[in-house]
Design a protein around this motif. Structure first.
Motif, PDB file in Angstrom:
ATOM      1  N   ARG A 177     -17.964   2.118  -6.466  1.00 26.52           N
ATOM      2  CA  ARG A 177     -17.423   1.007  -5.652  1.00 26.52           C
ATOM      3  C   ARG A 177     -16.075   1.388  -5.243  1.00 26.52           C
ATOM      4  O   ARG A 177     -15.454   1.304  -4.138  1.00 26.52           O
ATOM      5  CB  ARG A 177     -17.501  -0.664  -6.262  1.00 26.52           C
ATOM      6  CG  ARG A 177     -16.714  -1.450  -5.475  1.00 26.52           C
ATOM      7  CD  ARG A 177     -17.000  -2.720  -6.085  1.00 26.52           C
ATOM      8  NE  ARG A 177     -16.355  -2.994  -7.165  1.00 26.52           N
ATOM      9  CZ  ARG A 177     -15.220  -3.335  -7.162  1.00 26.52           C
ATOM     10  NH1 ARG A 177     -14.334  -3.374  -6.050  1.00 26.52           N
ATOM     11  NH2 ARG A 177     -14.590  -3.626  -8.343  1.00 26.52           N
ATOM     12  N   LEU A 178     -15.259   1.403  -6.523  1.00 27.96           N
ATOM     13  CA  LEU A 178     -13.809   1.903  -6.106  1.00 27.96           C
ATOM     14  C   LEU A 178     -13.434   3.313  -5.561  1.00 27.96           C
ATOM     15  O   LEU A 178     -12.549   3.241  -4.661  1.00 27.96           O
ATOM     16  CB  LEU A 178     -12.910   1.794  -7.513  1.00 27.96           C
ATOM     17  CG  LEU A 178     -13.168   0.351  -8.249  1.00 27.96           C
ATOM     18  CD1 LEU A 178     -12.667   0.459  -9.622  1.00 27.96           C
ATOM     19  CD2 LEU A 178     -12.399  -0.576  -7.290  1.00 27.96           C
ATOM     20  N   SER A 217      -4.890   4.331  -1.663  1.00 25.92           N
ATOM     21  CA  SER A 217      -3.797   3.395  -1.060  1.00 25.92           C
ATOM     22  C   SER A 217      -2.624   4.232  -0.497  1.00 25.92           C
ATOM     23  O   SER A 217      -2.279   4.297   0.453  1.00 25.92           O
ATOM     24  CB  SER A 217      -3.729   2.223  -1.750  1.00 25.92           C
ATOM     25  OG  SER A 217      -3.066   2.453  -2.986  1.00 25.92           O
ATOM     26  N   CYS A 218      -1.651   4.546  -1.628  1.00 21.98           N
ATOM     27  CA  CYS A 218      -0.453   5.242  -1.318  1.00 21.98           C
ATOM     28  C   CYS A 218      -0.772   6.352  -0.221  1.00 21.98           C
ATOM     29  O   CYS A 218      -1.551   7.263  -0.607  1.00 21.98           O
ATOM     30  CB  CYS A 218       0.209   5.648  -2.502  1.00 21.98           C
ATOM     31  SG  CYS A 218       1.698   6.411  -2.433  1.00 21.98           S
ATOM     32  N   SER A 246       0.886  -1.282  -0.003  1.00 23.82           N
ATOM     33  CA  SER A 246      -0.258   0.075   0.207  1.00 23.82           C
ATOM     34  C   SER A 246       0.797   1.302  -0.015  1.00 23.82           C
ATOM     35  O   SER A 246       0.341   2.267   0.393  1.00 23.82           O
ATOM     36  CB  SER A 246      -1.006  -0.010   1.153  1.00 23.82           C
ATOM     37  OG  SER A 246      -1.930  -1.194   1.113  1.00 23.82           O
ATOM     38  N   HIS A 247       1.790   1.156  -0.479  1.00 23.16           N
ATOM     39  CA  HIS A 247       2.923   2.228  -0.284  1.00 23.16           C
ATOM     40  C   HIS A 247       3.679   2.581  -1.622  1.00 23.16           C
ATOM     41  O   HIS A 247       3.425   3.666  -2.491  1.00 23.16           O
ATOM     42  CB  HIS A 247       3.758   2.207   0.817  1.00 23.16           C
ATOM     43  CG  HIS A 247       4.645   3.374   1.212  1.00 23.16           C
ATOM     44  ND1 HIS A 247       5.286   3.563   2.441  1.00 23.16           N
ATOM     45  CD2 HIS A 247       4.907   4.621   0.691  1.00 23.16           C
ATOM     46  CE1 HIS A 247       5.760   4.779   2.586  1.00 23.16           C
ATOM     47  NE2 HIS A 247       5.609   5.302   1.458  1.00 23.16           N
ATOM     48  N   GLY A 248       4.797   1.917  -2.094  1.00 25.05           N
ATOM     49  CA  GLY A 248       5.594   2.267  -3.082  1.00 25.05           C
ATOM     50  C   GLY A 248       6.943   1.094  -3.095  1.00 25.05           C
ATOM     51  O   GLY A 248       6.808  -0.078  -2.619  1.00 25.05           O
ATOM     52  N   LEU A 249       7.904   1.619  -3.622  1.00 26.86           N
ATOM     53  CA  LEU A 249       8.976   0.753  -4.178  1.00 26.86           C
ATOM     54  C   LEU A 249      10.350   1.483  -3.414  1.00 26.86           C
ATOM     55  O   LEU A 249      10.547   2.749  -3.657  1.00 26.86           O
ATOM     56  CB  LEU A 249       9.190   0.838  -5.795  1.00 26.86           C
ATOM     57  CG  LEU A 249      10.396   0.137  -6.233  1.00 26.86           C
ATOM     58  CD1 LEU A 249      10.566  -1.365  -5.959  1.00 26.86           C
ATOM     59  CD2 LEU A 249      10.441   0.311  -7.655  1.00 26.86           C
ATOM     60  N   PHE A 250      11.133   0.705  -3.051  1.00 20.21           N
ATOM     61  CA  PHE A 250      12.501   0.934  -2.515  1.00 20.21           C
ATOM     62  C   PHE A 250      13.483   0.246  -3.504  1.00 20.21           C
ATOM     63  O   PHE A 250      13.290  -1.187  -3.685  1.00 20.21           O
ATOM     64  CB  PHE A 250      13.027   0.798  -1.394  1.00 20.21           C
ATOM     65  CG  PHE A 250      12.409   1.902  -0.299  1.00 20.21           C
ATOM     66  CD1 PHE A 250      13.640   2.782   0.067  1.00 20.21           C
ATOM     67  CD2 PHE A 250      11.405   2.337   0.215  1.00 20.21           C
ATOM     68  CE1 PHE A 250      13.346   3.911   1.001  1.00 20.21           C
ATOM     69  CE2 PHE A 250      10.964   3.363   1.130  1.00 20.21           C
ATOM     70  CZ  PHE A 250      12.121   4.042   1.510  1.00 20.21           C
ATOM     71  N   CYS A 251      14.505   0.743  -4.050  1.00 25.89           N
ATOM     72  CA  CYS A 251      15.608   0.203  -4.772  1.00 25.89           C
ATOM     73  C   CYS A 251      16.963   0.735  -4.260  1.00 25.89           C
ATOM     74  O   CYS A 251      16.988   1.883  -4.085  1.00 25.89           O
ATOM     75  CB  CYS A 251      15.347   0.286  -6.426  1.00 25.89           C
ATOM     76  SG  CYS A 251      14.039  -0.499  -6.988  1.00 25.89           S
ATOM     77  N   TRP A 252      18.058  -0.238  -4.392  1.00 23.61           N
ATOM     78  CA  TRP A 252      19.503   0.478  -3.893  1.00 23.61           C
ATOM     79  C   TRP A 252      20.311  -0.195  -4.854  1.00 23.61           C
ATOM     80  O   TRP A 252      20.303  -1.399  -5.200  1.00 23.61           O
ATOM     81  CB  TRP A 252      19.251   0.023  -2.506  1.00 23.61           C
ATOM     82  CG  TRP A 252      19.095  -1.242  -2.076  1.00 23.61           C
ATOM     83  CD1 TRP A 252      19.565  -2.357  -2.446  1.00 23.61           C
ATOM     84  CD2 TRP A 252      17.534  -1.765  -1.251  1.00 23.61           C
ATOM     85  NE1 TRP A 252      19.024  -3.643  -1.849  1.00 23.61           N
ATOM     86  CE2 TRP A 252      17.897  -3.148  -1.288  1.00 23.61           C
ATOM     87  CE3 TRP A 252      16.779  -1.149  -0.901  1.00 23.61           C
ATOM     88  CZ2 TRP A 252      16.924  -3.884  -0.877  1.00 23.61           C
ATOM     89  CZ3 TRP A 252      15.688  -1.814  -0.285  1.00 23.61           C
ATOM     90  CH2 TRP A 252      15.810  -3.386   0.005  1.00 23.61           C
ATOM     91  N   GLY A 254      -8.197  -0.207  -0.505  1.00 24.54           N
ATOM     92  CA  GLY A 254      -7.541   1.037  -0.030  1.00 24.54           C
ATOM     93  C   GLY A 254      -6.829   0.738   1.033  1.00 24.54           C
ATOM     94  O   GLY A 254      -6.802  -0.140   1.794  1.00 24.54           O
ATOM     95  N   LEU A 255      -6.355   2.176   1.676  1.00 27.79           N
ATOM     96  CA  LEU A 255      -5.643   1.970   2.774  1.00 27.79           C
ATOM     97  C   LEU A 255      -6.850   1.991   3.929  1.00 27.79           C
ATOM     98  O   LEU A 255      -7.831   2.597   3.826  1.00 27.79           O
ATOM     99  CB  LEU A 255      -4.921   3.451   3.004  1.00 27.79           C
ATOM    100  CG  LEU A 255      -3.663   3.501   4.020  1.00 27.79           C
ATOM    101  CD1 LEU A 255      -2.607   2.253   3.543  1.00 27.79           C
ATOM    102  CD2 LEU A 255      -3.233   4.985   3.854  1.00 27.79           C
ATOM    103  N   PRO A 256      -6.441   0.949   5.001  1.00 27.04           N
ATOM    104  CA  PRO A 256      -7.554   0.784   6.027  1.00 27.04           C
ATOM    105  C   PRO A 256      -7.809   2.256   6.604  1.00 27.04           C
ATOM    106  O   PRO A 256      -6.936   2.891   6.874  1.00 27.04           O
ATOM    107  CB  PRO A 256      -6.982  -0.220   7.252  1.00 27.04           C
ATOM    108  CG  PRO A 256      -5.862  -0.843   6.094  1.00 27.04           C
ATOM    109  CD  PRO A 256      -5.438   0.106   4.979  1.00 27.04           C
ATOM    110  N   GLU A 257      -9.196   2.412   7.086  1.00 29.49           N
ATOM    111  CA  GLU A 257      -9.607   3.817   7.395  1.00 29.49           C
ATOM    112  C   GLU A 257      -8.665   4.299   8.472  1.00 29.49           C
ATOM    113  O   GLU A 257      -8.347   5.432   8.654  1.00 29.49           O
ATOM    114  CB  GLU A 257     -11.036   3.701   7.868  1.00 29.49           C
ATOM    115  CG  GLU A 257     -11.704   5.063   8.294  1.00 29.49           C
ATOM    116  CD  GLU A 257     -13.205   5.082   8.681  1.00 29.49           C
ATOM    117  OE1 GLU A 257     -13.780   5.278   7.909  1.00 29.49           O
ATOM    118  OE2 GLU A 257     -13.307   4.347   9.720  1.00 29.49           O
TER     119      GLU A 257
END
Length: 700
Positions: A294-295, A301-302, A201-207, A408-411
């Motif tokens: 509905r959506l 989410s993010c 529910s957030h994103g991407l980390f790369c290194w 979605g992100l929980p309330e």
């Protein structure tokens, strides 16, 4: 400028020739700007990047490891080196000894300033530990739509494994902060060969330890997700298929022009809002779909999306197959009130004893089937960016629903981010709004000296400005000049012949779509003529009356219509003339038309007062510099009337005044600002003479 390539795959823009010779911090900036240049990687203000760099300690002269990380509130696509916070890595590692557990993690932010290297004033963001504890020199954290679609699916862990194998890991949802930084460190230590991680529910980390490799790993990871969705979603109807058909473009804009001032008025009672309209293909596909409601109810989410678009959008009850716009407008007030009540209930369900007070309960995003998306915020850029973030959310929902089920992100988690005390502290550091923030102004004759000076004065105080003029070439030149100094978001233009009833109406409709409505109207369009009465033709007389009297009437009538729809008051400023009060030889048509303007303003002040619409007048005299009316025939005529040459005319006017001073466009703009601002909130029906003193034009 942000670029969105037409092809679906991201291409590496890294140029070794450019990067050669750059410092590690320079490569970090280069990498950051490349990532932020494409909205498929991250949106404006989203994501952050870092590098661990060996630097010289300013006290000891020794080499020390320093974390360069995007500072609070920056944008990786447009930032410069001063946008990075810089912190001693040894002090960041020492912070672990101060950590008392997840329930106390917010207090760790207060320690970050103690780790500052080289007295850098840039505040470190809450994401600093997420970068500090990844044991690699270069770290990218971005929010690509394709990755968030994975992260926001109910089976995001399984999807991550299916798409990336062991190369990219997965971590469950955790609010950004110190604890998540420790989670990332632990993951890296347990998975030394991993190149990144998807955060649920957030994103991407790369290194990576190399700047270019880190950048290209980020792109390759996103491209894998894009390819997966293109293959898996092929042939799957987006959002359950189409329920409504989009109306033609002109009809969409016409409906938006009616809806936006009405919504703006309902949500601007406490602070003025500015609107933005989006009827792109992506938006239309969503608002016309079977699953849209509905959506939409699930929210985004993010966290980056959510903070800019609120818990969920408001779906406007409009049926494009059977359009009843008047009925829709009648239902707006109860719909907005219902949303506010729902938002207040959400606050009451989720609040903590120390939560900040309830904030603005109005929706940010409004979805209109068949028409598009309306977004409102305290300024134009934020309204536009909020819309862009919801487009990101639409892309996420489309992909997630094609291969899984979107969540979605929980309330409670959403609330804990929205009303996070650290977020509240960040908001409290925002600069005080300028005096015309959230206001929308239209300036007729906007390409002239007085018009452009007035527009500039309003822009300096935070207003959005619609420049209107009949001279389209001069209009564009003025727009380019002002947009270059104040930003393209806040300046728009519209060709307007003030004597053409339909042209005036179209201009207001355009302003409604571009900014949401109007608050300030400056009637400044003008001409000047000079002739003895016996040589004044009927055509010349009528031309003065059409532009200076009828034109001001038409512009004001349309303004009243829109201002009354909004119901939040407004200010109308007439730029008349000293000649409206003091007769002048050889200018009967001009003087009479200007007197008509002044009396029209008095009448409108009476009519507007019950609705909070103030109408006032500025009377200039002899504003020669930058004024189009003081060129050509008029200048010759006035010089002849006063028996002087062109060069001597300004000096003659200066010496004629009581104060012996020239009157400049900026002087008129200052009066127009005063009459439009809250400084004159209790003034209507008034006249301000800006003529350096002329006893004949004294109003008493």
């Amino acid at each position: 400028m942000l670029q969105k390539a037409p092809r679906s795959r991201l291409e590496s823009l890294w140029d070794d020739a450019k990067a050669q010779g750059m410092s590690e911090s320079g490569k970090l900036l280069y990498r950051s700007n490349l990532l932020g240049s494409d909205k498929r990687v991250t949106n404006y203000g989203g994501g952050n990047t870092s590098a661990k760099v060996m630097e010289t300690d300013p006290l000891t002269g020794e080499q020390v490891e320093v974390l360069w990380v995007k500072g609070s509130g920056g944008d990786i696509g447009t930032m410069t080196l001063d946008g990075f916070a810089t912190l001693y890595m040894d002090k960041l590692r020492a912070l672990k000894g101060k950590y008392r557990g997840v329930q106390f993690e917010d207090e760790m932010v207060g320690y970050l300033p103690h780790a500052t290297w080289n007295l850098n004033p840039r505040a470190a963001s809450i994401d600093t530990p997420l970068h500090a504890y990844v044991p690699k020199r270069h770290v990218d954290h971005v929010h690509p739509d394709a990755i968030i679609a994975v992260a926001a699916s109910v089976n995001s862990r399984e999807l991550t494994q299916e798409i990336f194998g062991s190369e990219i890991g997965w971590l469950p949802w955790k609010k950004p902060g110190y604890e998540l930084g420790l989670w990332l460190e632990d993951f890296c230590l347990r998975n030394p060969d991993a190149k990144g991680v998807v955060l649920e529910s957030h994103g991407l980390f790369c290194w990576d330890d190399d700047a270019r490799t880190c950048y290209e790993t980020t792109l390759a990871t996103i491209n894998k997700a894009i390819a997966y969705f293109e293959e898996e979603a092929a042939g799957v109807p987006a959002f359950g298929g189409e329920t409504f058909q989009a109306l033609p473009p002109d009809e969409r804009r016409a409906i938006a022009a009616r809806l936006m001032p009405a919504i703006r008025g309902l949500i601007s009672k406490d602070r003025h809002k500015v609107g933005h309209f989006d009827d792109s293909d992506t938006v239309l596909e969503f608002v016309n779909s079977k699953d849209m409601e509905r959506l939409a109810a699930l929210g985004t989410s993010c966290p980056d999306h959510f903070l800019r678009t609120k818990i969920r959008p408001l779906v406007v009850a409009f049926d494009p197959a059977n359009p009843d716009l008047d009925g829709t407008l009648a239902r707006l007030a109860p719909a907005v009130e219902s949303y506010r009540e729902g938002y207040a209930a959400y606050y009451d369900r989720c609040k903590h004893p120390d939560s900040p007070a309830l904030r603005d309960p109005n929706a940010v995003v409004y979805l209109v089937p068949g028409v598009g998306m309306l977004t409102f915020a305290l300024d134009k850029a934020t309204a536009r960016i909020s819309g862009e973030f919801y487009v990101n959310a639409i892309n996420v929902m489309r992909n997630a629903e094609a291969v899984s089920t979107y969540q979605g992100l929980p309330e409670q988690e959403a609330f804990d981010i929205e009303y996070w005390l650290l977020e509240e502290a960040k908001l409290s550091r925002m600069p005080k709004p300028k005096s015309l923030a959230g206001r929308v102004a239209v300036v007729t004759g906007g390409a002239g000296g007085i018009g452009s000076a007035t527009a500039e004065r309003y822009l300096r105080e935070g207003a959005c400005v619609m420049l209107a003029d009949i001279d389209e070439a001069a209009l564009e030149a003025t727009r380019a000049n002002l947009a270059g100094r104040f930003g393209a978001d806040v300046v728009r233009t519209v060709p307007m012949n003030v004597t053409d009833e339909s042209a005036v109406a179209r201009a207001y409709a355009e302003m409604a779509v571009e900014f949401g409505g109007v608050d300030i109207v400056v009637s400044n369009a003008g001409i000047a003529s000079s002739a003895p009465v016996e040589e004044t033709t009927l055509a010349l007389w009528n031309r003065n009356m059409e532009i200076l009297s009828t034109g001001y009437f038409l512009v004001s009538r349309e303004a009243f219509r829109m201002l009354k729809v909004q119901g939040i008051g407004g200010a109308i400023v007439f730029v008349a003339s000293k000649n409206g009060l003091a007769a002048s030889p050889g200018a009967a048509a001009y003087c009479t038309a200007k007197a008509s303007e002044i009396h029209l303003a008095r009448c409108l002040a009476l009519e507007g007062a019950p609705d909070g619409i103030r109408v006032n007048v500025v009377n200039p005299d002899a504003v020669l510099r930058g004024s189009k009316i003081w060129s050509g025939e008029w200048l010759d005529q006035r010089a002849s009337t006063y028996k002087t040459d062109k060069e001597g005319l300004e000096e003659m006017y200066r010496q004629r005044s009581l104060l012996k001073r020239s009157v400049l466009p900026e002087d008129i703009a200052e009066a127009a600002y005063f009459l439009a601002s809250d400084l004159s909130a209790k003034s209507t029906g008034n006249i301000i003479n800006v003529d350096a003193g002329n006893v004949q034009s004294f109003t008493r």
